[in-house]
Design a protein around this motif. Sequence first.
Motif, PDB file in Angstrom:
ATOM      1  N   LYS A  35      -6.319  12.420   1.123  1.00 15.85           N
ATOM      2  CA  LYS A  35      -7.681  12.750   0.676  1.00 15.85           C
ATOM      3  C   LYS A  35      -8.301  13.722   1.664  1.00 15.85           C
ATOM      4  CE  LYS A  35     -12.001  10.721  -0.987  1.00 15.85           C
ATOM      5  NZ  LYS A  35     -12.788   9.478  -1.135  1.00 15.85           N
ATOM      6  N   TYR A  39     -11.173  17.040  -1.827  1.00 21.19           N
ATOM      7  CA  TYR A  39     -10.642  16.164  -2.872  1.00 21.19           C
ATOM      8  C   TYR A  39     -11.685  15.110  -3.248  1.00 21.19           C
ATOM      9  CZ  TYR A  39      -5.989  17.897  -1.435  1.00 21.19           C
ATOM     10  OH  TYR A  39      -4.906  18.676  -1.130  1.00 21.19           O
ATOM     11  N   GLN A  40     -11.772  14.800  -4.527  1.00 19.85           N
ATOM     12  CA  GLN A  40     -12.647  13.734  -4.995  1.00 19.85           C
ATOM     13  C   GLN A  40     -12.006  12.360  -4.794  1.00 19.85           C
ATOM     14  OE1 GLN A  40     -15.818  14.235  -6.075  1.00 19.85           O
ATOM     15  NE2 GLN A  40     -15.473  16.360  -5.474  1.00 19.85           N
ATOM     16  N   GLU A  41     -10.700  12.337  -4.814  1.00 24.39           N
ATOM     17  CA  GLU A  41      -9.978  11.076  -4.660  1.00 24.39           C
ATOM     18  C   GLU A  41      -8.635  11.346  -3.989  1.00 24.39           C
ATOM     19  OE1 GLU A  41      -8.180  11.155  -9.219  1.00 24.39           O
ATOM     20  OE2 GLU A  41      -9.824   9.791  -8.712  1.00 24.39           O
ATOM     21  N   TYR A  42      -7.904  10.276  -3.687  1.00 27.63           N
ATOM     22  CA  TYR A  42      -6.590  10.429  -3.059  1.00 27.63           C
ATOM     23  C   TYR A  42      -5.611  11.110  -4.014  1.00 27.63           C
ATOM     24  CZ  TYR A  42      -7.632   7.435   0.963  1.00 27.63           C
ATOM     25  OH  TYR A  42      -8.143   6.911   2.128  1.00 27.63           O
ATOM     26  N   LYS A  43      -4.751  11.958  -3.451  1.00 25.40           N
ATOM     27  CA  LYS A  43      -3.673  12.587  -4.220  1.00 25.40           C
ATOM     28  C   LYS A  43      -2.341  12.119  -3.656  1.00 25.40           C
ATOM     29  CE  LYS A  43      -6.242  16.699  -5.651  1.00 25.40           C
ATOM     30  NZ  LYS A  43      -6.218  18.176  -5.791  1.00 25.40           N
ATOM     31  N   GLN A 100      -8.063  11.874   5.278  1.00 22.81           N
ATOM     32  CA  GLN A 100      -7.690  10.470   5.150  1.00 22.81           C
ATOM     33  C   GLN A 100      -6.274  10.357   4.573  1.00 22.81           C
ATOM     34  OE1 GLN A 100     -10.773   7.927   3.352  1.00 22.81           O
ATOM     35  NE2 GLN A 100     -12.179   9.681   3.551  1.00 22.81           N
TER      36      GLN A 100
END
Length: 288
Positions: A35, A39-43, A100
Amino acid sequence: MMAKKPPKPAPRRIFQERSKITALPLYFEGFLLVKRSEYQEYKHYWTELRGTTLFFYTDKKSTTYVDKLDIIDLTCLTDQNSTEKNCVKFTLVLPKEDVQLKTENTESGEEWRGFILTVTELAVPLHVSLLPGQVIRLHEVLEKEKKRRIETERTPSSSPEKGKQPFEDYEDVLNPMPACFYSVSRKEATEMLEKNPSMGNMILRPGSDSRNYSITIRQEIDLPRIKHYKVMSIGKNYTIELEKPVTLPNLFSVIDYFVKETRGNLRPFIYSADETLETKGFPVTSLK
């Protein structure tokens, strides 16, 4: 309509293709949830640690990375509490952003922490829960990284120049063409992108003459849109014809530019070994 199943790439071939992207040595690899600040969320990425750079791939079989992160200036690595079972979360604190990372199990989390700290601090961390064999690997990587740094300092021409953009640092000197290059026409490239959206949304192809190139992209904003960009070969460089032209040193940098400028929304069109390529009968030649 004719469906064509591309051959399944062998693991060794995948390793060789990735090694052509950069001369940086591979120290560790595995899945990571990432993240970044944009990014809006984890990839979920298959990730390689090469030198002090993390290369992110959409899956284990992809030969072209979609993002990368230089961690040489890592300020610190901080652990995060996680409510998820067997999950390890930590943050890479860098001068320009905090990234993250999350692993799927505690063992891989300890390995990632160990390798990242080893190459950035040039010392094997003392407080990691690893087996003796894994610690030996850390010491081996430490020696390799020390040697690489010394060799880089001795050859200034091979090290990044000040003010140089990150995507200019990685040039393929063995294979002059990126993996998303296909010898297809404008119409054929459009068909490939429309019929195979899971494989990517950006194709590099020959231009209208034998000297220059074009990039065809497919973006889904309100409705799917196809766009084409000219890439002019000027001397040893390549210029993307935009409102404000952008000049880059090689075609790999051209692809990197589009990926970076769209924050990963544009992805190189790459065959996936588990999918079927549909081209409506068009012959497709890829230089990979």
